[in-house]
Every structure is written in structure tokens, then in C-alpha cells.
Design an enzyme around this catalytic site. Structure first.
Site, short mmCIF file in Angstrom:
data_model
loop_
_atom_site.label_atom_id
_atom_site.label_comp_id
_atom_site.label_asym_id
_atom_site.label_seq_id
_atom_site.Cartn_x
_atom_site.Cartn_y
_atom_site.Cartn_z
N ASN A 47 25.17 14.44 -9.38
CA ASN A 47 24.95 14.27 -10.82
C ASN A 47 24.74 15.66 -11.40
O ASN A 47 23.69 16.26 -11.20
CB ASN A 47 23.71 13.38 -11.03
CG ASN A 47 23.33 13.27 -12.50
OD1 ASN A 47 24.07 13.71 -13.38
ND2 ASN A 47 22.17 12.68 -12.75
N GLU A 75 15.34 6.49 -7.43
CA GLU A 75 14.96 7.86 -7.77
C GLU A 75 13.54 7.85 -8.34
O GLU A 75 13.35 7.61 -9.54
CB GLU A 75 15.90 8.43 -8.84
CG GLU A 75 17.34 8.52 -8.42
CD GLU A 75 18.09 9.61 -9.20
OE1 GLU A 75 18.63 10.50 -8.56
OE2 GLU A 75 18.10 9.57 -10.44
N GLY A 109 20.92 15.97 -7.70
CA GLY A 109 20.94 16.70 -8.97
C GLY A 109 21.20 18.18 -8.73
O GLY A 109 22.33 18.59 -8.48
P1 13P Z 1 17.27 16.56 -8.33
O1 13P Z 1 18.11 16.42 -7.08
O2 13P Z 1 17.54 17.82 -9.08
O3 13P Z 1 15.83 16.29 -8.07
O4 13P Z 1 17.76 15.39 -9.33
C1 13P Z 1 17.85 14.09 -8.85
C2 13P Z 1 18.53 13.27 -9.89
O5 13P Z 1 17.97 12.98 -10.92
C3 13P Z 1 19.90 12.83 -9.62
O6 13P Z 1 20.32 11.88 -10.52
#
Ligand code: 13P
Length: 259
Positions: A9, A169, A236
Site C-alpha cells: 500500500n 491491521e 506500508g
Molecule cells: P506500515 O507498514 O507503514 O506500518 O503501514 C501499514 C499499513 O497501513 C498498510 O496498509
């Protein structure tokens, strides 16, 4: 057996040249493992067409980060419908990401509409769910997650839901560097599967892909993906760095669960 899926993402990141370089690296680095893991990238809406073009025939899928709650064309300034996404060949879309829930007032009812719109045009929705730190600490997180799922699924049959993917998440783990431990994540994934089995039947619950997201990096991916109910990740920050993202995909591809 559920095939591992790793989705990147990109959130609100990317520029034309940066995207070309990142995709170029990913295509080269992922080519040896693409049979063992499904890989998806979700760039910002404005770059979907560019990234789809760059990925043509690379065996990497393209997804959107959101979709309109409105089904039909109309006076909805700034919106993009599921039909439009399908029209340009998008195969997946995130829905209910915690950043959309908190920054754009995406309620469970709105998320249910978005999910339905995607399913109607054959796009696989990745429904994001997860609790806040406060909800975890007060011990209400299982109910929060179960409600998010059943509200989003409301009115849809098991057949209609067969293309849905879930992404757990925990909000406290997103972009914070604070990952849920493999045990913590596995416990929630197992809970979700058990809840789905009782509400939608064990066939559905065994088949559905459940991703973990929240500070997944190359350094913790192996341990997370070796958990029995974690089928891959929604990534992310690390999805913007080709070596990190490739290493995460490799961890999913080589997980002992994949045989
Ligand atoms: P991070 O991997 O930056 O913590 O983000 C996770 C996320 O929200 C993916 O959709």
C-alpha cells in the site's frame, strides 16, 4: 492451501519517475519467486494506469486504495467508482483502511457499500480491520474486529463474499515501528477465522486469505508469515523500498507453510 499474498500500500507516495524505478526493480527482483507468492501493489489513484502499464505481463497485480461508495456514474465530485476501476483493469482494492476510517469518516455502513460495489464488478476487496491502542488495552478488541467484519459483510451471502480478503491491521502498529508480535497477530487471525467459521461456515473460513499489516519489515516478516493463520502481509512504508518489499515477498514465498 491458501496461497500467500503480499500487498504494498503506497498510500500517498510516488511520482512518475520514482514509480518507474521502483516497479523496474520489483519486476526484476520478484521474477524468480512469483510462482510461490501473489504480489500486489496499490499506488495512488492518479498513478494506477501508469503502474498497470509498467506491470503488464510482469505477474504482479495492481490494486486501488479505495473506491466510491456510490455505485453509478453521477454528480459525485472527486469520486471514482468500482466500475471505473474495473474498466482500467484493476483487480483488487483496499476498503476500510484505518486512515480512511479516521480521516474520511468511512463508517462501517459506508464500507459495506464500497465492499458491495467492488464485488459486483469482480474486483477483490481487501477489507482492513483493526483496533486502536485504547481498545486493545481495555480488552474490547475482539468485539471491535468482529463488528467491523460483520457490519461490512452485512446483507451479502457466502457466495458473494467468496472473493473477499481480510487484512488485520492494529492501528497502534501502523507506521509506528511497533509490530504486533507473531503470537499476538496469530491470536487475532485465529479468532477471526473462528468467528467466520461460526457465522459463515468452516469452508469459507478455511479458504479466506487473512493478511497482517502494521510495521511489517524484512526483519520480522519470516516470523509473522510462519504463523498458521497469517497468509501474507499488507505493507506500508516498506513497500516503497524495493529491497525491503522483495525480502518481505520472499519471506512469504519461502514460508514453511507453502510446502
Ligand atoms: P506500515 O507498514 O507503514 O506500518 O503501514 C501499514 C499499513 O497501513 C498498510 O496498509
Amino acid at each position: 492451501m491458501r496461497k500467500a499474498l503480499v500487498a504494498g500500500n503506497w498510500k500517498m507516495h510516488g511520482r512518475i519517475t520514482q514509480n518507474i524505478n521502483l516497479i523496474d526493480d520489483l519486476v526484476k527482483q520478484l521474477s524468480p519467486i512469483k510462482e510461490s507468492v501473489s504480489v500486489l501493489v496499490c499506488p495512488p489513484l492518479v498513478y494506477l494506469n501508469q503502474v498497470s502499464g509498467l506491470l503488464a505481463e510482469a505477474g504482479i497485480e495492481v490494486g486501488a486504495q479505495d473506491v466510491s461508495r456510490f455505485e453509478k456514474d453521477g454528480a459525485h465530485t472527486g469520486d471514482c467508482s468500482a466500475e471505473m476501476l474495473a474498466d482500467i483493469g484493476v483487480s483488487y482494492a483496499l476498503v476500510g483502511h484505518s486512515e480512511r476510517r479516521s480521516e474520511h469518516q468511512d463508517t462501517d455502513a459506508v464500507i459495506a457499500l464500497k465492499l458491495k460495489n467492488l464485488l459486483q464488478v469482480g474486483i477483490k476487496p481487501i477489507l482492513c480491520i483493526g483496533e486502536s491502542l485504547e481498545q486493545r488495552e481495555e480488552g474490547t478488541f475482539e468485539k471491535v474486529i468482529a463488528d467491523q467484519i460483520s457490519n461490512a459483510f452485512s446483507g451479502l451471502s457466502v457466495e458473494e463474499l467468496s472473493n473477499v480478503i481480510l487484512a488485520y491491521e492494529p492501528i497502534w502498529a501502523i507506521g509506528t515501528g511497533k509490530t504486533a508480535s507473531p503470537d499476538q497477530a496469530q491470536a487475532v487471525h485465529a479468532y477471526i477465522r473462528q468467528m467466520l467459521a461460526s457465522d459463515y461456515g468452516s469452508e469459507f473460513s478455511e479458504k479466506v486469505t487473512i493478511l497482517y499489516g502494521g510495521s511489517v519489515k524484512a526483519a520480522n516478516a519470516d516470523q509473522l508469515f510462519s504463523q498458521p493463520d497469517i497468509d501474507g502481509g499488507l505493507i506500508g512504508g516498506a513497500a516503497l523500498v524495493s529491497e525491503e518489499f522483495t525480502a518481505i515477498c520472499r519471506a512469504a514465498a519461502t514460508s514453511p507453510k507453502n510446502g
